[in-house]
Scaffold this active site. Structure first.
Site, PDB file in Angstrom:
ATOM      1  N   LYS A 176       2.578  32.709 -31.729  1.00 14.95           N
ATOM      2  CA  LYS A 176       1.895  32.672 -30.432  1.00 14.95           C
ATOM      3  C   LYS A 176       1.064  33.931 -30.171  1.00 14.95           C
ATOM      4  O   LYS A 176       0.039  33.888 -29.489  1.00 14.95           O
ATOM      5  CB  LYS A 176       2.917  32.495 -29.308  1.00 14.95           C
ATOM      6  CG  LYS A 176       3.677  31.162 -29.361  1.00 14.95           C
ATOM      7  CD  LYS A 176       2.835  29.981 -28.952  1.00 14.95           C
ATOM      8  CE  LYS A 176       3.635  28.694 -28.926  1.00 14.95           C
ATOM      9  NZ  LYS A 176       2.809  27.508 -28.650  1.00 14.95           N
ATOM     10  N   SER A 215       6.925  29.146 -38.069  1.00 11.14           N
ATOM     11  CA  SER A 215       6.182  29.590 -36.886  1.00 11.14           C
ATOM     12  C   SER A 215       6.890  30.665 -36.075  1.00 11.14           C
ATOM     13  O   SER A 215       6.250  31.408 -35.343  1.00 11.14           O
ATOM     14  CB  SER A 215       5.891  28.384 -35.986  1.00 11.14           C
ATOM     15  OG  SER A 215       7.088  27.712 -35.645  1.00 11.14           O
ATOM     16  N   GLU A 230       1.683  29.270 -19.342  1.00 13.21           N
ATOM     17  CA  GLU A 230       2.872  28.432 -19.258  1.00 13.21           C
ATOM     18  C   GLU A 230       3.706  28.727 -20.493  1.00 13.21           C
ATOM     19  O   GLU A 230       3.191  29.218 -21.493  1.00 13.21           O
ATOM     20  CB  GLU A 230       2.482  26.956 -19.241  1.00 13.21           C
ATOM     21  CG  GLU A 230       2.176  26.345 -20.620  1.00 13.21           C
ATOM     22  CD  GLU A 230       0.963  26.942 -21.339  1.00 13.21           C
ATOM     23  OE1 GLU A 230       0.012  27.352 -20.647  1.00 13.21           O
ATOM     24  OE2 GLU A 230       0.972  26.999 -22.585  1.00 13.21           O
TER      25      GLU A 230
HETATM   26  C1  PLP Z   1       8.360  29.305 -32.723  1.00 13.30           C
HETATM   27  C2  PLP Z   1       7.566  28.161 -32.188  1.00 13.30           C
HETATM   28  N1  PLP Z   1       7.089  27.251 -33.050  1.00 13.30           N
HETATM   29  C3  PLP Z   1       6.370  26.189 -32.618  1.00 13.30           C
HETATM   30  C4  PLP Z   1       6.145  25.991 -31.270  1.00 13.30           C
HETATM   31  C5  PLP Z   1       5.394  24.763 -30.858  1.00 13.30           C
HETATM   32  O1  PLP Z   1       4.134  25.021 -30.350  1.00 13.30           O
HETATM   33  P1  PLP Z   1       2.835  24.735 -31.180  1.00 13.30           P
HETATM   34  O2  PLP Z   1       2.900  23.304 -31.620  1.00 13.30           O
HETATM   35  O3  PLP Z   1       1.737  25.020 -30.231  1.00 13.30           O
HETATM   36  O4  PLP Z   1       2.817  25.652 -32.355  1.00 13.30           O
HETATM   37  C6  PLP Z   1       6.623  26.924 -30.325  1.00 13.30           C
HETATM   38  C7  PLP Z   1       6.377  26.753 -28.898  1.00 13.30           C
HETATM   39  O5  PLP Z   1       6.901  27.423 -28.064  1.00 13.30           O
HETATM   40  C8  PLP Z   1       7.350  28.037 -30.817  1.00 13.30           C
HETATM   41  O6  PLP Z   1       7.854  28.944 -29.974  1.00 13.30           O
END
Ligand code: PLP
Length: 402
Positions: free
Chosen positions: A84, A372, A106
């Site tokens: 993020k 992620s 948000e």
């Molecule tokens: C670690 C992590 N991975 C994935 C996501 C999913 O969001 P996005 O699909 O925008 O990557 C989030 C959302 O809070 C997250 O914190």
């Protein structure tokens, strides 16, 4: 000007009062984003503050266990612990250049809130974060982090008290404060230009991963795999690979409890076309267009919609989207932790689970999973889940009394 649509999806389905700040943002995106000064400043901050390039890690133990050559792109190693931060720093820099003083956002899992609060602190901006009351409870560590960083966290008690409702309230707040506030949307969804803007800030993930994989292996991976909530980490990972027709792009949605008719967070698999949060996309909804409640064990995937570029990539068959349920994600969370010493975010565990569940069909293939985020924020959720009799078989594999 960049197109407002990805094929049939995207657009700007907003009340009239939101058009002025969206048009202002479109202008800023067109004029500021491509400038060499902005791009250099962003690149320098990614290097000096985020820690880019993030590592790409081979998983020797799981590769041996499964017969799949498994690599992880380590967004969990970024400052604040998730992908993020790439987007929030980009948008915070843009905010400063637009002459605004407040960052509004948000958050679901809290990672976008923490990343926005961090960027605001760095660039001397005020920060307001809308968060569903249910998420405030299940991601309390991140609420404390945001407050320490100086953000005002506003719990949202309407609807299912999760991400969808937090976005509704944040959009309302933006209407009232648009002169001084930029809405730092946290995922590649919402009205144009957000899906484009967030994708541009996250595309660094796939660009790095593609080069790293080529450098290490002299070829591209067979598959790039990432979890999909709103879709920012997945579109970031996919983008550089889209022209590489030989690379399968696999997004993984949350199937929730996995029972037929249950709540889930899988609009690409189980949804239909509709409009939510200013965009036309795939949505969980009734035939009458009422948005259905969503569910996932991971707060960050718990959203009934998805960014429009994913709906388009699915429609043109360039990416495929699978489903992983809570139990499979929890199992992958434990497996990656034990076998490779990496505790993933529950969101990312969905992507890892897809590999583990499909290993028989993927023998000998190289898979690059975008990790992620890291799992520190999910300790309470995992502990509570493992007390549930439904997951007793997983708890039994743990040491101690768990
Ligand atoms: C670690 C992590 N991975 C994935 C996501 C999913 O969001 P996005 O699909 O925008 O990557 C989030 C959302 O809070 C997250 O914190």
């Amino acid at each position: 000007m960049q197109d407002r649509y990805f094929g049939d999806y995207g657009g700007q389905f907003v009340p009239e009062l939101l058009m002025p700040p969206l048009l202002e943002l479109e202008r800023a995106v067109k004029e500021i984003l491509p400038s060499p000064e902005f791009q250099q400043e962003f690149k320098d901050m990614l290097r000096d503050c985020v820690g880019r390039p993030s590592a790409m890690t081979h998983c020797p133990n799981l590769s041996r266990d499964t017969g799949v050559d498994l690599w992880l792109k380590r967004e969990d190693l970024n400052h604040t612990g998730a992908h993020k931060i790439n987007n929030t720093l980009g948008q915070a820099l843009l905010t400063r250049r637009m002459g605004k003083k407040t960052l509004l956002t948000e958050t679901g899992a809290g990672m976008n809130g923490v990343a926005t609060a961090t960027a605001a602190a760095m660039l001397d901006l005020d920060c307001v974060v809308y968060m569903g009351a249910k998420d405030v409870e299940r991601q309390s560590v991140n609420v404390r982090r945001m407050e320490i960083l100086g953000a005002r966290v506003v719990p949202v008690t309407s609807g299912t008290q999760t991400l969808k409702d937090a976005i509704n309230e944040a959009l309302r707040y933006w209407i009232a404060t648009q002169k001084t506030t930029h809405y730092c949307f946290g995922t590649a969804a919402g009205p144009h230009p957000f899906p484009y803007l967030v994708r541009e800030f996250q595309a660094v993930v796939g660009r790095e991963a593609r080069q790293q994989f080529l450098d290490r292996n002299g070829r591209l991976p067979h598959i790039v795999c990432a979890c999909v909530g709103g879709g920012s980490n997945a579109i970031g990972a996919f983008h550089a690979f889209i022209p590489d027709g030989s690379v399968r792009l696999v997004g993984v949605e949350a199937a929730g409890t996995g029972e037929p008719g249950c709540y889930n967070s899988a609009p690409l698999n189980l949804g239909t076309d509709g409009v939510l949060h200013g965009m036309k996309t795939r949505l969980l909804q009734t035939p009458e267009g009422q948005i259905l409640p969503s569910h996932s064990i991971s707060a960050g995937l718990d959203y009934p919609g998805v960014g429009p570029e994913h709906s388009h990539l699915q429609a043109i068959h360039r990416a495929e989207y699978a489903c992983i349920n809570d139990e499979q994600a929890l199992s992958a969370f434990l497996t990656l932790s034990r076998r490779e010493g990496i505790i993933p975010a529950l969101e990312s565990a969905h992507a890892v689970a897809w590999i583990l569940e499909n290993a028989a069909a993927l023998q000998g293939q190289s898979v690059l999973v975008n990790l992620s985020g890291r799992g520190d924020k999910d300790m309470d959720i995992v502990e509570e889940a493992l007390r549930d009799p439904a997951f007793a078989h997983l708890a039994a594999t743990l040491g101690g009394d768990a």
